[in-house]
Design an enzyme around this catalytic site. Structure first.
Site, PDB file in Angstrom:
ATOM      1  N   THR A 144     -54.121 -75.834 -43.338  1.00 50.28           N
ATOM      2  CA  THR A 144     -53.930 -74.658 -42.502  1.00 50.28           C
ATOM      3  C   THR A 144     -55.264 -73.944 -42.268  1.00 50.28           C
ATOM      4  OG1 THR A 144     -52.731 -72.578 -42.320  1.00 50.28           O
ATOM      5  CG2 THR A 144     -53.309 -73.257 -44.531  1.00 50.28           C
ATOM      6  N   SER A 179     -53.045 -65.771 -48.957  1.00 51.74           N
ATOM      7  CA  SER A 179     -51.751 -65.638 -49.649  1.00 51.74           C
ATOM      8  C   SER A 179     -51.694 -66.755 -50.681  1.00 51.74           C
ATOM      9  CB  SER A 179     -50.575 -65.798 -48.670  1.00 51.74           C
ATOM     10  OG  SER A 179     -50.427 -67.174 -48.311  1.00 51.74           O
ATOM     11  N   TYR A 181     -49.416 -68.949 -50.846  1.00 53.36           N
ATOM     12  CA  TYR A 181     -49.112 -70.174 -50.075  1.00 53.36           C
ATOM     13  C   TYR A 181     -50.417 -70.791 -49.558  1.00 53.36           C
ATOM     14  CZ  TYR A 181     -48.900 -72.554 -45.630  1.00 53.36           C
ATOM     15  OH  TYR A 181     -49.161 -73.419 -44.595  1.00 53.36           O
ATOM     16  N   HIS A 182     -51.263 -69.968 -48.926  1.00 53.50           N
ATOM     17  CA  HIS A 182     -52.514 -70.510 -48.397  1.00 53.50           C
ATOM     18  C   HIS A 182     -53.370 -71.084 -49.533  1.00 53.50           C
ATOM     19  CE1 HIS A 182     -51.396 -67.986 -44.821  1.00 53.50           C
ATOM     20  NE2 HIS A 182     -51.958 -68.980 -44.171  1.00 53.50           N
TER      21      HIS A 182
HETATM   22  P1  NAD Z   1     -40.798 -76.462 -42.387  1.00 57.05           P
HETATM   23  O1  NAD Z   1     -40.443 -75.716 -43.609  1.00 57.05           O
HETATM   24  O2  NAD Z   1     -39.930 -76.304 -41.209  1.00 57.05           O
HETATM   25  O3  NAD Z   1     -40.910 -78.031 -42.720  1.00 57.05           O
HETATM   26  C1  NAD Z   1     -41.209 -78.539 -43.998  1.00 57.05           C
HETATM   27  C2  NAD Z   1     -40.110 -79.519 -44.392  1.00 57.05           C
HETATM   28  O4  NAD Z   1     -40.462 -80.110 -45.659  1.00 57.05           O
HETATM   29  C3  NAD Z   1     -38.765 -78.840 -44.566  1.00 57.05           C
HETATM   30  O5  NAD Z   1     -37.763 -79.533 -43.842  1.00 57.05           O
HETATM   31  C4  NAD Z   1     -38.512 -78.894 -46.071  1.00 57.05           C
HETATM   32  O6  NAD Z   1     -37.145 -79.017 -46.389  1.00 57.05           O
HETATM   33  C5  NAD Z   1     -39.332 -80.113 -46.491  1.00 57.05           C
HETATM   34  N1  NAD Z   1     -39.803 -80.067 -47.882  1.00 57.05           N
HETATM   35  C6  NAD Z   1     -40.479 -79.050 -48.481  1.00 57.05           C
HETATM   36  N2  NAD Z   1     -40.746 -79.368 -49.761  1.00 57.05           N
HETATM   37  C7  NAD Z   1     -40.263 -80.610 -49.952  1.00 57.05           C
HETATM   38  C8  NAD Z   1     -40.222 -81.486 -51.075  1.00 57.05           C
HETATM   39  N3  NAD Z   1     -40.727 -81.125 -52.266  1.00 57.05           N
HETATM   40  N4  NAD Z   1     -39.672 -82.706 -50.923  1.00 57.05           N
HETATM   41  C9  NAD Z   1     -39.136 -83.085 -49.730  1.00 57.05           C
HETATM   42  N5  NAD Z   1     -39.114 -82.296 -48.635  1.00 57.05           N
HETATM   43  C10 NAD Z   1     -39.674 -81.072 -48.760  1.00 57.05           C
HETATM   44  O7  NAD Z   1     -42.306 -76.089 -42.037  1.00 57.05           O
HETATM   45  P2  NAD Z   1     -43.134 -76.347 -40.694  1.00 57.05           P
HETATM   46  O8  NAD Z   1     -43.344 -75.046 -40.006  1.00 57.05           O
HETATM   47  O9  NAD Z   1     -42.552 -77.497 -39.940  1.00 57.05           O
HETATM   48  O10 NAD Z   1     -44.541 -76.773 -41.311  1.00 57.05           O
HETATM   49  C11 NAD Z   1     -44.791 -78.132 -41.657  1.00 57.05           C
HETATM   50  C12 NAD Z   1     -46.126 -78.207 -42.370  1.00 57.05           C
HETATM   51  O11 NAD Z   1     -47.153 -77.741 -41.507  1.00 57.05           O
HETATM   52  C13 NAD Z   1     -46.210 -77.369 -43.634  1.00 57.05           C
HETATM   53  O12 NAD Z   1     -46.955 -78.067 -44.602  1.00 57.05           O
HETATM   54  C14 NAD Z   1     -46.954 -76.132 -43.183  1.00 57.05           C
HETATM   55  O13 NAD Z   1     -47.668 -75.565 -44.256  1.00 57.05           O
HETATM   56  C15 NAD Z   1     -47.882 -76.700 -42.129  1.00 57.05           C
HETATM   57  N6  NAD Z   1     -48.281 -75.727 -41.090  1.00 57.05           N
HETATM   58  C16 NAD Z   1     -47.335 -75.138 -40.301  1.00 57.05           C
HETATM   59  C17 NAD Z   1     -47.728 -74.243 -39.291  1.00 57.05           C
HETATM   60  C18 NAD Z   1     -46.728 -73.556 -38.395  1.00 57.05           C
HETATM   61  O14 NAD Z   1     -47.146 -72.667 -37.623  1.00 57.05           O
HETATM   62  N7  NAD Z   1     -45.452 -73.922 -38.433  1.00 57.05           N
HETATM   63  C19 NAD Z   1     -49.094 -73.968 -39.112  1.00 57.05           C
HETATM   64  C20 NAD Z   1     -50.034 -74.589 -39.947  1.00 57.05           C
HETATM   65  C21 NAD Z   1     -49.613 -75.473 -40.930  1.00 57.05           C
HETATM   66  N1  USQ Z   2     -48.205 -60.482 -38.121  1.00 55.58           N
HETATM   67  C1  USQ Z   2     -47.956 -59.307 -37.451  1.00 55.58           C
HETATM   68  N2  USQ Z   2     -46.657 -59.016 -37.184  1.00 55.58           N
HETATM   69  C2  USQ Z   2     -45.613 -59.828 -37.531  1.00 55.58           C
HETATM   70  C3  USQ Z   2     -45.899 -61.036 -38.190  1.00 55.58           C
HETATM   71  C4  USQ Z   2     -47.213 -61.332 -38.478  1.00 55.58           C
HETATM   72  O1  USQ Z   2     -48.851 -58.556 -37.113  1.00 55.58           O
HETATM   73  O2  USQ Z   2     -44.464 -59.471 -37.262  1.00 55.58           O
HETATM   74  C5  USQ Z   2     -49.604 -60.847 -38.415  1.00 55.58           C
HETATM   75  C6  USQ Z   2     -49.885 -61.135 -39.885  1.00 55.58           C
HETATM   76  O3  USQ Z   2     -50.165 -59.953 -40.604  1.00 55.58           O
HETATM   77  C7  USQ Z   2     -51.067 -62.075 -39.794  1.00 55.58           C
HETATM   78  C8  USQ Z   2     -50.836 -62.823 -38.482  1.00 55.58           C
HETATM   79  O4  USQ Z   2     -49.866 -62.068 -37.759  1.00 55.58           O
HETATM   80  O5  USQ Z   2     -52.246 -61.338 -39.666  1.00 55.58           O
HETATM   81  C9  USQ Z   2     -50.304 -64.222 -38.672  1.00 55.58           C
HETATM   82  O6  USQ Z   2     -49.110 -64.162 -39.435  1.00 55.58           O
HETATM   83  P1  USQ Z   2     -47.945 -65.251 -39.218  1.00 55.58           P
HETATM   84  O7  USQ Z   2     -46.774 -64.823 -40.039  1.00 55.58           O
HETATM   85  O8  USQ Z   2     -47.743 -65.512 -37.790  1.00 55.58           O
HETATM   86  O9  USQ Z   2     -48.636 -66.574 -39.806  1.00 55.58           O
HETATM   87  P2  USQ Z   2     -49.123 -66.932 -41.267  1.00 55.58           P
HETATM   88  O10 USQ Z   2     -48.513 -66.072 -42.294  1.00 55.58           O
HETATM   89  O11 USQ Z   2     -50.612 -67.013 -41.224  1.00 55.58           O
HETATM   90  O12 USQ Z   2     -48.499 -68.380 -41.479  1.00 55.58           O
HETATM   91  C10 USQ Z   2     -48.183 -69.271 -40.382  1.00 55.58           C
HETATM   92  C11 USQ Z   2     -47.277 -70.363 -40.915  1.00 55.58           C
HETATM   93  C12 USQ Z   2     -48.015 -71.155 -41.984  1.00 55.58           C
HETATM   94  C13 USQ Z   2     -49.320 -71.661 -41.419  1.00 55.58           C
HETATM   95  C14 USQ Z   2     -50.166 -70.525 -40.824  1.00 55.58           C
HETATM   96  C15 USQ Z   2     -51.364 -71.030 -40.021  1.00 55.58           C
HETATM   97  O13 USQ Z   2     -46.096 -69.783 -41.462  1.00 55.58           O
HETATM   98  O14 USQ Z   2     -47.207 -72.254 -42.400  1.00 55.58           O
HETATM   99  O15 USQ Z   2     -50.054 -72.294 -42.435  1.00 55.58           O
HETATM  100  O16 USQ Z   2     -49.377 -69.806 -39.858  1.00 55.58           O
HETATM  101  S1  USQ Z   2     -52.757 -69.984 -40.228  1.00 55.58           S
HETATM  102  O17 USQ Z   2     -52.385 -68.615 -39.925  1.00 55.58           O
HETATM  103  O18 USQ Z   2     -53.778 -70.488 -39.334  1.00 55.58           O
HETATM  104  O19 USQ Z   2     -53.148 -70.113 -41.627  1.00 55.58           O
END
Ligand code: NAD
Ligand code: USQ
Length: 389
Positions: A144, A179, A181-182
């Site tokens: 990410t 965070s 998570y990050h």
């Molecule tokens: P998501 O939660 O919809 O998809 C993840 C899937 O993995 C889910 O279906 C969940 O059930 C499965 N999973 C989680 N832990 C598992 C485990 N231990 N074993 C088997 N399955 C498991 O999330 P997403 O938004 O599709 O994101 C996918 C990936 O991309 C994540 O790693 C996330 O961190 C990354 N990512 C997402 C975004 C975004 O904006 N959605 C941005 C950057 C990175």
């Molecule tokens: N934010 C607002 N208002 C809202 C929600 C979020 O101002 O209602 C702000 C947050 O404070 C933050 C920014 O928007 O500054 C991004 O937050 P977000 O919730 O859209 O995204 P983030 O928490 O960063 O996480 C999401 C995905 C995660 C992925 C990440 C990519 O959930 O899986 O890793 O985006 S990145 O942000 O590039 O790390």
């Protein structure tokens, strides 16, 4: 190619699995439905009605005349990972299977521990299975952009050339995750880099920005193939949330000053980036890092775009500065490089007013499914922070 998709029931995993199947690859999927169970506990749900995974697979088979095989299982259980690797013998592994929410990871000690164990242990198991059972396979891992945080210098793609006291080296770019998570993604990156250096594995870490949208060439074929779309405070991301807020008449929740700038990309571009990474694999022993996003916006920019697009479709959208429940820089420098995927052939779908209008129209169709109580922010980064408005 035999492509293993880990986390295939998720927002990005399901469209990716269909994409690779449509392209003619042999696809095996894995998921333990963690995302669905976390929503059940959280009292939230996807705005788009989504089918059970077995129903999705059956619908895809009927529509595409292609079959995907599936394992229901948890990556933190090595016996599951080992069996999948022995039976499927993957050539490429696309790894999405992690807990992806920053607020979820910050809500309690238990959530933080669960997030880091799930993400770090699952990925470690995949690395050991690659070492022992598929040493020539290529790992495409979703990292990410948030691993880098918001440093006051340009963000490079994974590495930084450093000269100090007359000596130079190419070192991993410093990480300042925002965070727990990050942080889990940073820990994964360290472990994957180690496995590439020491065991010679091939790996691409895709430091992805925030994804928006739900339409891909395959999801639009049939309602049963829809992917999830979340807008709640835990799992919804900013643009998706703002669009739902606009439709239900909730003021857009811009946290703090709104200068928080992040990289964004359309879900169609996510799929293309994954495809480009898979068909152009890393070399043996190479830990490749791509910054996967197409444009950067501040939160205030996004809110204003949604407000303008809302006016075009007859919505009166207000923007309400909201006490920031997170601890993060609200005004900062941000300039992240993202040329490597463009060099491989990515042609971005950019975020226009028309794109937002089409998202608003799509959300309107599901208006009655919105769980309004799940929208306002509740999760605070510090227990001592004032309750957000
Ligand atoms: P998501 O939660 O919809 O998809 C993840 C899937 O993995 C889910 O279906 C969940 O059930 C499965 N999973 C989680 N832990 C598992 C485990 N231990 N074993 C088997 N399955 C498991 O999330 P997403 O938004 O599709 O994101 C996918 C990936 O991309 C994540 O790693 C996330 O961190 C990354 N990512 C997402 C975004 C975004 O904006 N959605 C941005 C950057 C990175
Ligand atoms: N934010 C607002 N208002 C809202 C929600 C979020 O101002 O209602 C702000 C947050 O404070 C933050 C920014 O928007 O500054 C991004 O937050 P977000 O919730 O859209 O995204 P983030 O928490 O960063 O996480 C999401 C995905 C995660 C992925 C990440 C990519 O959930 O899986 O890793 O985006 S990145 O942000 O590039 O790390």
């Amino acid at each position: 190619m035999r492509v293993l998709i880990l986390g295939a029931d998720g927002y990005l995993g399901w469209p990716t699995a269909m994409r690779f199947s449509a392209l003619g690859h042999d696809v095996h999927t894995v998921d333990n439905y963690l995302r669905r169970s976390m929503h059940a506990v959280n009292g939230s749900d996807s705005l788009t009605p989504i089918k059970r995974f077995d129903e999705r697979l059956a619908a895809w088979g009927e529509i595409s005349r292609r079959e995907m095989t599936h394992t229901e299982g948890d990556l933190t259980d090595y016996s599951v990972v080992e069996r999948v690797f022995r039976e499927f013998e993957p050539e490429a592994i696309v790894h999405y299977a992690e807990q992806p929410s920053a607020p979820y990871s910050m809500a309690s000690r238990t959530n933080a521990v669960d997030t880091q164990v799930n993400n770090v242990v699952g990925t470690l198991n995949v690395l050991f299975a690659m070492r022992d059972l598929a040493p020539d396979a290529h790992l495409v891992k979703l990292g990410t952009m948030g691993e880098y945080g918001t440093p006051n210098i340009d963000i490079e793609e994974g590495y930084l050339e450093v000269t100090r006291n007359g000596r130079s080296d190419r070192l991993p770019f410093p990480k300042l995750p925002g965070s727990l998570y990050h942080c889990s993604k940073v820990h994964d990156s360290t472990n994957i880099h180690f496995a590439s250096r020491i065991w010679g594995l091939r790996a691409t870490d895709l430091n992805q920005g925030v994804v928006y949208g739900v339409d891909t060439p395959e999801t639009v074929l049939d309602e049963r193939l829809a992917t999830r779309f979340d807008y709640d405070e835990v799992f919804g991301t900013a643009l998706n949330r703002f669009c739902v807020q606009a439709v239900i008449g909730h003021p857009l929740t811009v946290y703090g000053e709104g200068g928080q700038t992040r990289g964004y990309l359309n879900i169609r571009d996510t799929l293309r980036c994954i495809e480009l990474a898979v068909v152009n694999p890393a070399d043996e022993g190479e830990f490749r890092v791509f910054n996967q996003f197409t444009e950067q916006f501040s939160i205030q920019d996004l809110a204003e775009l949604v407000q303008q697009a809302g006016a075009d479709v007859g919505l009166d959208v207000s923007i309400e500065p909201t006490t920031n429940p997170r601890v993060e820089a609200e005004q900062h420098y941000y300039n992240a490089k993202h040329t490597k995927l463009l060099d491989l052939g990515l042609e971005p779908h950019l975020l226009t007013r028309e794109v937002v209008e089409s998202m608003l129209r799509a959300i309107r169709r599901h208006r009655t499914r919105v769980i309004v109580e799940a929208v306002p922010p509740r999760t605070r980064w510090r227990a001592s922070q004032a309750q957000p408005a």
